[in-house]
Design a protein around this motif. Structure first.
Motif, PDB file in Angstrom:
ATOM      1  N   LEU A  28      49.866   8.056   3.441  1.00 35.79           N
ATOM      2  CA  LEU A  28      48.497   8.424   3.078  1.00 35.79           C
ATOM      3  C   LEU A  28      47.531   7.900   4.137  1.00 35.79           C
ATOM      4  O   LEU A  28      47.856   6.974   4.886  1.00 35.79           O
ATOM      5  N   ALA A  29      46.350   8.484   4.165  1.00 35.50           N
ATOM      6  CA  ALA A  29      45.335   8.022   5.108  1.00 35.50           C
ATOM      7  C   ALA A  29      44.797   6.676   4.665  1.00 35.50           C
ATOM      8  O   ALA A  29      44.440   6.476   3.507  1.00 35.50           O
ATOM      9  N   THR A  30      44.775   5.728   5.576  1.00 37.45           N
ATOM     10  CA  THR A  30      44.138   4.429   5.381  1.00 37.45           C
ATOM     11  C   THR A  30      43.267   4.179   6.608  1.00 37.45           C
ATOM     12  O   THR A  30      43.428   4.858   7.633  1.00 37.45           O
ATOM     13  N   ARG A  90      44.902  16.001  -0.166  1.00 35.45           N
ATOM     14  CA  ARG A  90      45.122  16.337  -1.574  1.00 35.45           C
ATOM     15  C   ARG A  90      46.607  16.614  -1.839  1.00 35.45           C
ATOM     16  O   ARG A  90      47.148  16.238  -2.872  1.00 35.45           O
ATOM     17  N   THR A  91      47.243  17.294  -0.900  1.00 33.32           N
ATOM     18  CA  THR A  91      48.671  17.567  -1.043  1.00 33.32           C
ATOM     19  C   THR A  91      49.465  16.275  -1.079  1.00 33.32           C
ATOM     20  O   THR A  91      50.350  16.086  -1.918  1.00 33.32           O
ATOM     21  N   LEU A  92      49.160  15.371  -0.166  1.00 39.38           N
ATOM     22  CA  LEU A  92      49.872  14.092  -0.119  1.00 39.38           C
ATOM     23  C   LEU A  92      49.659  13.295  -1.399  1.00 39.38           C
ATOM     24  O   LEU A  92      50.610  12.725  -1.963  1.00 39.38           O
ATOM     25  N   SER A  93      48.428  13.257  -1.874  1.00 38.71           N
ATOM     26  CA  SER A  93      48.130  12.528  -3.103  1.00 38.71           C
ATOM     27  C   SER A  93      48.845  13.142  -4.296  1.00 38.71           C
ATOM     28  O   SER A  93      49.303  12.430  -5.201  1.00 38.71           O
ATOM     29  N   VAL A 125      52.421  11.901  -4.146  1.00 45.37           N
ATOM     30  CA  VAL A 125      52.516  10.462  -4.412  1.00 45.37           C
ATOM     31  C   VAL A 125      52.356  10.167  -5.902  1.00 45.37           C
ATOM     32  O   VAL A 125      52.970   9.234  -6.436  1.00 45.37           O
ATOM     33  N   SER A 126      51.579  10.981  -6.604  1.00 44.45           N
ATOM     34  CA  SER A 126      51.354  10.755  -8.030  1.00 44.45           C
ATOM     35  C   SER A 126      52.657  10.735  -8.812  1.00 44.45           C
ATOM     36  O   SER A 126      52.754  10.072  -9.851  1.00 44.45           O
ATOM     37  N   TYR A 127      53.675  11.472  -8.326  1.00 41.58           N
ATOM     38  CA  TYR A 127      54.927  11.595  -9.087  1.00 41.58           C
ATOM     39  C   TYR A 127      56.153  11.312  -8.219  1.00 41.58           C
ATOM     40  O   TYR A 127      57.236  11.825  -8.490  1.00 41.58           O
ATOM     41  N   VAL A 128      55.980  10.472  -7.206  1.00 40.83           N
ATOM     42  CA  VAL A 128      57.059  10.261  -6.238  1.00 40.83           C
ATOM     43  C   VAL A 128      58.070   9.222  -6.701  1.00 40.83           C
ATOM     44  O   VAL A 128      59.068   8.970  -6.028  1.00 40.83           O
ATOM     45  N   ALA A 129      57.862   8.624  -7.868  1.00 42.81           N
ATOM     46  CA  ALA A 129      58.762   7.566  -8.343  1.00 42.81           C
ATOM     47  C   ALA A 129      60.208   8.030  -8.433  1.00 42.81           C
ATOM     48  O   ALA A 129      61.140   7.244  -8.206  1.00 42.81           O
TER      49      ALA A 129
END
Length: 829
Positions: free
Chosen positions: A484-486, A505-508, A511-515
């Motif tokens: 992600l962008a930092t 937005r795609t990356l986020s 990541v929301s469900y990457v567990a």
């Protein structure tokens, strides 16, 4: 020579007529001494394209000079072919066309030179996209060794000379030399299903029973040949489950990345690997997960790691590669599978360890508290701040006894003596971590470390970078699967999936469900919480179940099998995909795995849990089908809580059991930043009359119940502190209805991430007046006066509550049915 075409030539019904790549090795043994000619389809048989579909090639073709000069887009190329075929049918009853026919249909004024340029560029685009499928190359060689002639029969707009050039550019020289003739439908004006096979029989001077034809089209390659008496086999590279998976993968990729199939092709370079796999990967769910899904993702990441390592080495940095355990376990094995040797070192640095070593200033502590203090998990916070139990325990007790526990806990942590303890403990922790690194990788001043991890913010790098740089003169560069962008991220990190080419937005969204991906990549060990004085890691006691690790092993084994097979195939055909193509593939397949998992995959993963890896005892379910459906019926799409008590990590998996439209809606909300509220989802409403009774006071009101899922509606009734009685006039509206749940919810938590923690069952406060409970929530109203009554609660005067009735209307009462809807009454009645 005329042959009598005999459709009655017997092919035993017991003979297998559908074959896959693994059957090709011995297929000629079935027809020993029966055949003189082996006829093969071309595309998706001998030649495979790297693209997901044939039309995807056009999205690369549209960028070539001759096509750009005419603004000849991929969509226009498809449209002109379709029109050309319809015109050809009107003119002579055939739909077979050549490239020249297609181009002149769209651009009738083109001269010969322009048409030739277009044809050359389309042929070049196909040459770039195609590769020879090795199992059929082996079949051609076997046929030649047995004296069997080999021919190609293709329904295609290429002329024979053009297709011969394409085949010659892709097939090994000996295989190409073995091909006796090439038959193209556009040369003869007939496709295989309407007349090409009789032409083949005539020119090859053989009877139907002396030809074996193999191809992937069930009508053109099997039915048409079989009806004429040829031996015919239908080549089916993928079974139903794999075909479904690939279709979902394409949907995922095109939805997430709109440039696919607009600006460029959807490239799918791994389908040949999967088709040639022995045994077929769809037989077992662990193979479907490991070989077909995780394999391409990890292959792509491993290639990216290798490229980044090469880049840093060329810059003279000679990095020491560190795979951060536990999540980088499988990526490390993937790199080894590609390299054929050990790559880097697996190091035990958890998120907990990274934070613990990072507390050098009060600002470091403030940043940690900003992310965690509102959880009120004071014991876990003190543990992460390295406070000894004898100090943490009274501090926590004092905070919890305060009127405002958050404010008091924050004040206590910032006491000078407490801060001093944290700094001292963190310094000792850093020393132990350094001993660990010196022991494992021979850490030296001036080293460059390549931190390899799945991502996403890069907590370990962010927390440890200042320590490594300022205290040890060691540089850290992050190499992540998804970054992600930092702030200033470009200077010290990169990702296979990162903002350099993919929107945030795609990356986020991912990541929301990457567990789930984390759990598939993890090692069979607990999380690190500390190191002893010799630098040996100390692990937590809590971990996921042994059964989960037993299930995980075969998935990871299949993933590594895929990587070895893919590397071998790409070396054979010389079509190793670029990093950009691998990015597209990884993005599409991860999206598919998260949002469109198959039934086989979900069944295998249904008991998986997620370990937070933060030095806590928290284990969270990955998904729960029944809880997801219950949540949808009660709260609609807003059932997905984010808290450590009731949440699941992969809610999209629960939506797969509820409906594809819900999955796409959730993706849209993430992907495009769309905001919906409960009222938006449907215009349907159910109006319910209610009676409010407090003492001798009585009032009536009408409330609207909102639709949720499966035909259920949710009725909310504000009841304040619950000191009055509520009657719901169900009989006035329904003869039959079904109750899913009746609950009391604290108003402040309604439709929030903590609603479930502040919800209790209301059944003990319910009275049915002239309503008969038939079981399973099925209710019959005996009259229009039937009431569902909520009795007064015994609740705190200071809190306010809402009563929620979730019900499904089944049969409406006559009083609610309009005259137009009522059945006509008989006059005799």
């Amino acid at each position: 020579m005329n042959h009598k075409l005999n459709p009655k030539i017997a092919h035993s019904s017991e003979i297998k007529t559908e074959i896959n790549a693994t059957d090709l090795l011995h297929i000629l043994d079935r027809f020993h001494k029966q055949i003189k000619v082996l006829s093969l389809d071309c595309f998706d048989t001998i030649l495979w394209r790297q693209t997901a579909t044939p039309a995807d090639v056009f999205f690369e073709l549209q960028h070539r000079p001759a096509f750009q000069a005419l603004s000849y887009s991929a969509v226009l190329r498809m449209n002109t072919e379709s029109i050309a075929r319809r015109l050809q049918y009107v003119k002579n009853g055939s739909t077979e066309v050549s490239l020249k026919d297609i181009y002149l249909t769209g651009f009738p004024n083109l001269d010969t030179e322009a048409v030739q340029s277009l044809m050359e560029e389309e042929l070049a685009a196909e040459m770039e996209a195609c590769y020879a499928f090795s199992p059929f190359i082996d079949l051609i060689r076997t046929a030649q060794s047995r004296g069997i002639k080999v021919i190609i029969a293709s329904d295609i707009y290429f002329k024979e000379s053009q297709l011969r050039r394409l085949l010659a550019s892709k097939l090994p020289q000996d295989a190409m030399a073995a091909i006796d003739k090439i038959f193209c439908s556009c040369d003869h004006g007939k496709s295989k299903s309407v007349g090409l096979f009789p032409i083949i029989l005539e020119q090859m001077q053989v009877s139907p029973s002396e030809i074996l034809h193999i191809g992937d089209n069930p009508i053109a390659d099997f039915d048409a040949a079989n009806k004429l008496g040829l031996h015919a086999l239908h080549f089916v590279p993928f079974d139903k489950s794999l075909s479904e998976l690939f279709r979902m993968q394409t949907m995922s990729g095109c939805f997430i990345n709109p440039s696919l199939r607009t600006a460029r092709a959807f490239v799918s370079p791994f389908r040949g690997v999967i088709a040639a796999a022995q045994p077929q990967p769809s037989i077992k769910p662990e193979s479907l997960l490991g070989y077909v899904s995780l394999g391409p993702i990890m292959y792509s990441f491993a290639q990216f790691i290798c490229k980044q390592t090469e880049k840093l080495s060329l810059e003279g940095k000679n990095p020491k590669i560190i795979f951060l355990m536990r999540d980088a376990y499988l990526p490390s094995l993937a790199c080894e599978a590609i390299a054929g040797k050990a790559v880097g070192t697996r190091i035990r640095i958890s998120r907990f360890a990274s934070y613990a070593a990072s507390f050098k200033t009060e600002e470091d502590i403030n940043r940690y508290l900003a992310d965690t203090i509102k959880s009120k998990r004071y014991e876990d916070i003190c543990h992460q701040l390295l406070l000894p139990e004898n100090i943490a325990k009274p501090l926590i007790q004092k905070a919890e006894n305060a009127i405002n526990s958050l404010e008091e806990f924050n004040r206590l942590i910032h006491q000078t003596d407490i801060l001093k303890i944290i700094f001292e403990q963190s310094k000792k922790y850093r020393d132990r971590l350094k001993h660990h690194l010196e022991k494992e990788i021979d850490l030296q001043r001036g080293d460059t470390l390549l931190f390899v991890d799945l991502g996403y913010v890069g907590t370990a790098q962010i927390k440890l970078e200042p320590v490594f740089r300022d205290e040890w003169e060691v540089n850290i560069i992050g190499c992540y699967f998804l970054a992600l962008a930092t702030p200033s991220w470009k200077s010290s990190r990169c990702g296979l999936l990162d903002p350099s080419w993919c929107d945030e937005r795609t990356l986020s969204m991912l990541v929301s469900y990457v567990a789930l991906l984390e759990q598939l990549c993890t090692s069979n060990e607990n999380s690190v919480i500390d190191f002893d004085q010799e630098g040996n890691p100390i692990f937590t006691e809590t971990s996921v179940s042994r059964k989960q690790h037993i299930q995980l092993g075969p998935i990871q084994d299949e993933c590594l099998r895929f990587i070895r097979d893919a590397e071998q195939l790409f070396q054979q055909n010389g079509k190793k995909p670029s990093i950009n193509i691998l990015r597209d593939v990884a993005l599409a397949e991860l999206g598919r795995l998260i949002f469109f998992p198959t039934a086989q995959e979900l069944k295998y993963l249904k008991n998986f849990q997620f370990d937070l890896n933060m030095g806590t005892n928290d284990l969270i379910k990955v998904f729960d089908q029944n809880e997801g459906l219950n949540g949808l019926r009660r709260r609609g799409l807003f059932f997905m809580e984010k808290n450590l008590k009731s949440m699941r990590t992969n809610y999209p998996a629960e939506l797969r059991h509820a409906g594809l439209e819900l999955t796409f809606l959730l993706m849209s909300m993430h992907r495009f930043g769309l905001e919906f509220v409960t009222n938006d989802f449907s215009l349907r409403r159910e109006t319910i009359e209610i009676i409010l009774i407090r003492g001798n006071e009585l009032s009536r009101a009408s409330l609207e119940a909102l639709p949720t899922h499966d035909g259920y509606f949710s009725l909310f009734i504000p009841i304040g502190n619950g000191n009055f009685q509520v009657g719901m006039m169900m009989g006035l509206h329904y003869r039959w209805f079904q109750v899913e749940s009746m609950q009391i919810i604290k108003t402040s938590s309604l439709l929030s991430d903590v609603e479930s923690e502040n919800t209790v069952d209301a059944n003990s406060n319910i009275i049915f007046d002239q309503i008969v409970d038939k079981g399973d929530g099925l209710m019959e109203c005996l009259s229009e006066a039937s009431l569902l009554i909520l009795t007064p609660l015994q609740k705190s005067e200071s809190d306010h509550y809402v009563f929620r009735l979730v019900f499904r209307p089944l049969v409406k009462s006559l009083s609610t049915v309009s005259k137009e809807e009522r059945p006509a009454l008989s006059t005799s009645a």
